[in-house]
Enzyme design. Structure first.
Site, PDB file in Angstrom:
ATOM      1  CB  CYS A 135      -0.842   5.729  -4.154  1.00 15.44           C
ATOM      2  SG  CYS A 135      -1.449   6.511  -2.661  1.00 15.44           S
ATOM      3  CB  CYS A 138      -1.300   3.063  -0.883  1.00 22.22           C
ATOM      4  SG  CYS A 138      -3.122   4.741  -1.270  1.00 22.22           S
ATOM      5  CG  ASP A 139       1.716   1.477  -2.936  1.00 25.06           C
ATOM      6  OD1 ASP A 139       1.075   0.349  -1.659  1.00 25.06           O
ATOM      7  OD2 ASP A 139       1.334   1.473  -3.504  1.00 25.06           O
TER       8      ASP A 139
END
Length: 337
Positions: A135, A138-139
């Protein structure tokens, strides 16, 4: 055998399920949350979460899930760390079974989430969270000024590549076919970014870096020639799709060709499914956003929708001396006024 009956059963223990449980418990619905053996959802495999509201310095993924779980339990949620193995949504009250128990429910919230499709490589598992990610939202921040690979050829792969291009020094999209599954306009948008390039048709044979404890590159095979070569990378984002955990519910509920549950929103319930009294929250129906915060928000909505539905139709659980009377789910309509 006496079958316990509950006003509300929540199936799934990720951010959507725990948030739904917290809201339902505070509304005095005495919810049962069958969270599963591997509770917490995809966020349990994530390191630092930096985009969940209220945590200025970020929060560890498992720590966030533990906090949500404890919050749901604090207000009176009954948590069951088992997987639902059987369900019958063709009659009302609904029936659910897990190892050692069978219960009835007046309303159900499905929040079993989705899993990222994986490459199926041992090296992928070994380096998961150490350079292998799924993701960009997300990251991606962990790969500032790095060289990263995006594996995939669909719209989500192009979307991830473009998101990463704002952070990483260089983004390389690797696809196993000559043509992309992504829409032409998405491919054009990606090609317009000067720091995005493409390698195709190549398949990933191995993600390198296990000895170093972090991703250092990938070993690729050129599809037409069978020749292998190594490309250096600091990170690998796998973007080959998601699989919603909805197989158990598909015989009863409308869903799309990928297995995502189809919502039937009306004036009183935005999270209603095709069966009255059954609601869906989080990644089981969300193919677009798939964020912790959107899953949590969806769980809140589902709990509020379920509470209103129960208030309109009554609940055996709140009626002293009530008896169980099965009837078809279709004769319990959702009221719109």
């Amino acid at each position: 055998m006496t079958v316990e009956r509950h006003a509300l059963v929540i199936v799934g223990g990720g951010p959507a399920g725990y948030t739904a449980a917290m809201y339902a418990a505070r509304a005095k619905l005495s919810p049962v949350c069958v969270e599963g053996y591997t509770a917490g959802g995809l966020i349990m495999t994530t390191g630092m979460v930096e985009n969940y509201p209220g945590f200025a310095q970020g929060v560890d993924g498992p720590e966030l899930m533990l906090g949500l779980r404890e919050q749901a339990e604090r207000f009176g949620t009954q948590l069951i760390a088992k997987d639902v193995t059987e369900i019958d949504l063709s009659t009302w009250p609904f029936r659910l079974s897990w190892h050692g128990a069978e219960v009835e429910a007046d309303a159900i919230i499905i929040a079993t989430g989705a899993t990222s499709k994986r490459l199926g490589l041992a090296s992928e598992d070994e380096l998961d969270g150490r350079g292998v990610a799924y993701c960009a939202a997300c990251d991606g921040a962990f790969f500032e000024d790095k060289r990263v690979a995006v594996i995939g050829g669909g719209d989500s792969a192009m979307d991830q590549a473009m998101a990463l291009s704002k952070i990483a020094r260089e983004v390389v999209v690797i696809h196993r076919r000559d043509s992309f599954r992504a829409s032409e306009i998405m491919v054009e948008h990606a090609r317009a970014h000067p720091n995005i390039s493409f390698l195709q048709p190549f398949t990933i044979q191995e993600i390198l870096g296990a000895e170093a404890g972090r991703v250092t590159g990938v070993r690729l095979c050129e599809e037409h020639t069978g020749v292998n070569h190594v490309e250096p990378f600091d990170g690998v984002f796998v973007s080959i799709g998601h699989q919603p955990a909805t197989e158990l519910f598909q015989p009863f509920l409308d869903h799309d060709s990928h297995g995502y549950l189809t919502l039937k929103p009306d004036a009183t319930a935005a999270t209603a499914t095709s069966v009255p009294g059954v609601f869906a929250a989080g990644d089981v129906h969300d193919r677009v956003y798939r964020q912790v915060v959107t899953a949590a928000g969806s769980g809140c909505m589902a709990a509020l929708d379920a509470g209103r539905w129960l208030a309109r139709h009554g609940s055996w659980a709140s009626s002293p001396g009530g008896a169980s009377h099965h009837k078809t789910a279709e004769v319990v309509p959702i009221l719109t006024a």
